[in-house]
Motif scaffolding. Sequence first.
Motif, PDB file in Angstrom:
ATOM      1  N   GLN A  76       1.015  -1.310  -0.052  1.00 17.59           N
ATOM      2  CA  GLN A  76      -0.072  -0.065   0.041  1.00 17.59           C
ATOM      3  C   GLN A  76       0.970   1.220  -0.040  1.00 17.59           C
ATOM      4  N   ASP A  77       2.117   0.975   0.695  1.00 16.20           N
ATOM      5  CA  ASP A  77       2.821   2.379   0.535  1.00 16.20           C
ATOM      6  C   ASP A  77       3.919   2.287  -0.661  1.00 16.20           C
ATOM      7  N   GLY A 130       0.311  10.926  -5.633  1.00 19.70           N
ATOM      8  CA  GLY A 130       0.183   9.241  -4.940  1.00 19.70           C
ATOM      9  C   GLY A 130      -0.295   8.720  -5.957  1.00 19.70           C
ATOM     10  N   GLY A 131      -1.246   9.224  -6.974  1.00 21.57           N
ATOM     11  CA  GLY A 131      -1.762   8.361  -8.075  1.00 21.57           C
ATOM     12  C   GLY A 131      -0.582   7.910  -8.883  1.00 21.57           C
ATOM     13  N   GLN A 132       0.294   8.873  -9.115  1.00 22.52           N
ATOM     14  CA  GLN A 132       1.351   8.469 -10.229  1.00 22.52           C
ATOM     15  C   GLN A 132       2.217   7.520  -9.622  1.00 22.52           C
ATOM     16  N   ARG A 133       2.552   7.522  -8.266  1.00 23.06           N
ATOM     17  CA  ARG A 133       3.413   6.485  -7.566  1.00 23.06           C
ATOM     18  C   ARG A 133       2.716   5.296  -7.600  1.00 23.06           C
ATOM     19  N   LEU A 149      -0.668 -11.334  -9.539  1.00 19.98           N
ATOM     20  CA  LEU A 149      -0.700  -9.866  -8.782  1.00 19.98           C
ATOM     21  C   LEU A 149      -1.387  -9.779  -7.532  1.00 19.98           C
ATOM     22  N   LEU A 150      -0.728  -9.513  -6.365  1.00 19.09           N
ATOM     23  CA  LEU A 150      -1.293  -9.207  -5.090  1.00 19.09           C
ATOM     24  C   LEU A 150      -1.276  -7.791  -4.975  1.00 19.09           C
ATOM     25  N   LEU A 151      -2.360  -6.944  -4.464  1.00 23.74           N
ATOM     26  CA  LEU A 151      -2.400  -5.739  -4.296  1.00 23.74           C
ATOM     27  C   LEU A 151      -2.894  -5.454  -2.688  1.00 23.74           C
ATOM     28  N   ASP A 152      -1.817  -4.934  -2.073  1.00 25.47           N
ATOM     29  CA  ASP A 152      -2.496  -4.429  -0.575  1.00 25.47           C
ATOM     30  C   ASP A 152      -2.915  -3.258  -0.433  1.00 25.47           C
ATOM     31  N   GLU A 153      -4.158  -3.370  -0.193  1.00 23.33           N
ATOM     32  CA  GLU A 153      -4.928  -2.039   0.258  1.00 23.33           C
ATOM     33  C   GLU A 153      -4.470  -0.949  -0.939  1.00 23.33           C
ATOM     34  N   PRO A 154      -4.924  -1.120  -2.262  1.00 17.46           N
ATOM     35  CA  PRO A 154      -4.425  -0.358  -3.318  1.00 17.46           C
ATOM     36  C   PRO A 154      -4.968   1.499  -3.424  1.00 17.46           C
ATOM     37  N   PHE A 155      -6.234   1.614  -2.263  1.00 16.18           N
ATOM     38  CA  PHE A 155      -6.843   2.794  -2.516  1.00 16.18           C
ATOM     39  C   PHE A 155      -6.355   3.520  -1.273  1.00 16.18           C
ATOM     40  N   ALA A 156      -5.403   2.972  -0.330  1.00 22.03           N
ATOM     41  CA  ALA A 156      -5.224   3.465   0.906  1.00 22.03           C
ATOM     42  C   ALA A 156      -4.572   5.082   1.143  1.00 22.03           C
ATOM     43  N   LEU A 158      -4.818   7.389  -1.422  1.00 26.50           N
ATOM     44  CA  LEU A 158      -5.369   8.189  -2.351  1.00 26.50           C
ATOM     45  C   LEU A 158      -6.457   9.175  -1.817  1.00 26.50           C
ATOM     46  N   ASP A 159      -6.386  10.253  -2.500  1.00 25.64           N
ATOM     47  CA  ASP A 159      -7.725  10.748  -2.156  1.00 25.64           C
ATOM     48  C   ASP A 159      -9.051  10.431  -2.714  1.00 25.64           C
ATOM     49  N   ARG A 160      -9.898  10.792  -1.753  1.00 27.72           N
ATOM     50  CA  ARG A 160     -11.226  10.219  -2.028  1.00 27.72           C
ATOM     51  C   ARG A 160     -11.693  10.335  -3.610  1.00 27.72           C
ATOM     52  N   SER A 161     -11.578  11.349  -4.076  1.00 25.56           N
ATOM     53  CA  SER A 161     -11.552  11.719  -5.361  1.00 25.56           C
ATOM     54  C   SER A 161     -10.920  10.731  -6.421  1.00 25.56           C
ATOM     55  N   LEU A 162      -9.770  10.272  -6.255  1.00 27.28           N
ATOM     56  CA  LEU A 162      -9.131   9.437  -7.177  1.00 27.28           C
ATOM     57  C   LEU A 162      -9.264   8.122  -6.978  1.00 27.28           C
ATOM     58  N   LYS A 163     -10.203   7.513  -5.978  1.00 30.71           N
ATOM     59  CA  LYS A 163     -10.369   6.175  -5.758  1.00 30.71           C
ATOM     60  C   LYS A 163     -10.938   5.358  -6.786  1.00 30.71           C
ATOM     61  N   MET A 164     -12.225   5.930  -7.198  1.00 25.81           N
ATOM     62  CA  MET A 164     -12.944   5.269  -8.088  1.00 25.81           C
ATOM     63  C   MET A 164     -12.265   5.306  -9.487  1.00 25.81           C
ATOM     64  N   GLU A 165     -11.727   6.477  -9.671  1.00 25.43           N
ATOM     65  CA  GLU A 165     -10.822   6.323 -10.979  1.00 25.43           C
ATOM     66  C   GLU A 165      -9.562   5.435 -10.824  1.00 25.43           C
ATOM     67  N   THR A 166      -9.127   5.253  -9.876  1.00 25.66           N
ATOM     68  CA  THR A 166      -8.232   4.050  -9.797  1.00 25.66           C
ATOM     69  C   THR A 166      -8.734   2.808  -9.960  1.00 25.66           C
TER      70      THR A 166
END
Length: 316
Positions: A76-77, A130-133, A149-156, A158-166
């Motif tokens: 996540q980081d 954050g989204g670019q990283r 592929l394993l994703l650990d908290e992929p939205f942790a 990110l700003d709220r506005s970016l979460k659905m886009e991500t």
Amino acid sequence: MDFRVEGVSHSFEGQPVLTDITCGFRQGELFSLVGPSGAGKTTLLSLIAGLLSPQAGTIRYAQTPDLNAPIILVYQDFILFPHLTVADNVGFGLKARKWSRATRRNRVEQMLRYFQLEDKADAFPAQLSGGQRQRVAIARAMVVSPAILLLDEPFANLDRSLKMETARFIRSTQREFGMTTVAVTHDLEEAFAMSDRLGILLNGRLRQVGPPREVYFHPQDLEVARFLGPVNPLTPATTADLLPPGTDSPSKASFIRPEALEVEGDANGPGCIRDIHFAGHYIMYTIDLRGQEIIVYSQQRVLEIGQRVRVRAVQA
């Protein structure tokens, strides 16, 4: 790659974290493990990745993961190398595998184009949003063509506005590359949007697995239902009021979602509107139905407080 977790249990310092987890994961699907903090999601991800060994049970892979078909975990980081450029971060796994410079450069350029990072190739992680990283971290994982592929908290982070886009980006990327992907998250809206299947993990136990719509509208018990969102518990009397004569129960259990109900004015109806709230993309009606409070989400404000109404279940 297909794989299966069979009867896996794990404890830390004598405290059970996971208990008898059994679940199959299908080739090419995006599977989200959802649950509150402390439910055991990240521990299960670490077991799948091979960072921990299960104290009971087994994890069976269709083929043994290796350097050419690895399991890659994106934290996540993100854990980008701060002293390397974006291009060098993305190409790190290829360099470690001793790909030639020219082949490595071509592959990295393909990844940067796909992830819309061409103009950031020479930038360093500290210069990125954050989204670019996150995109750099996923590109670094994808460049070695992982089997899983394993994703650990992929939205942790990110700003709220970016979460659905991500979430949409992760979904489209996963489909494009066709790899088995497992994400752990407590962001339910995003998990619903991007997943083929969900696994509900509560108190270290896998309580239900299924497609998002099925799990949401047909949870197996009230605890799972409440974790996933607002729900109306039902008594036999209110259940009868909600259903046309001769129809089956709308749920396997005695509860129903507010958006699986519709309300209409009826001077002889058994319900009475007690409150109305505008909630953005829906109107929330609070209705007294024979002494029980029922919540209904509707798209239209056509009723008034104090009005008699009839509430019906709709197909979910």
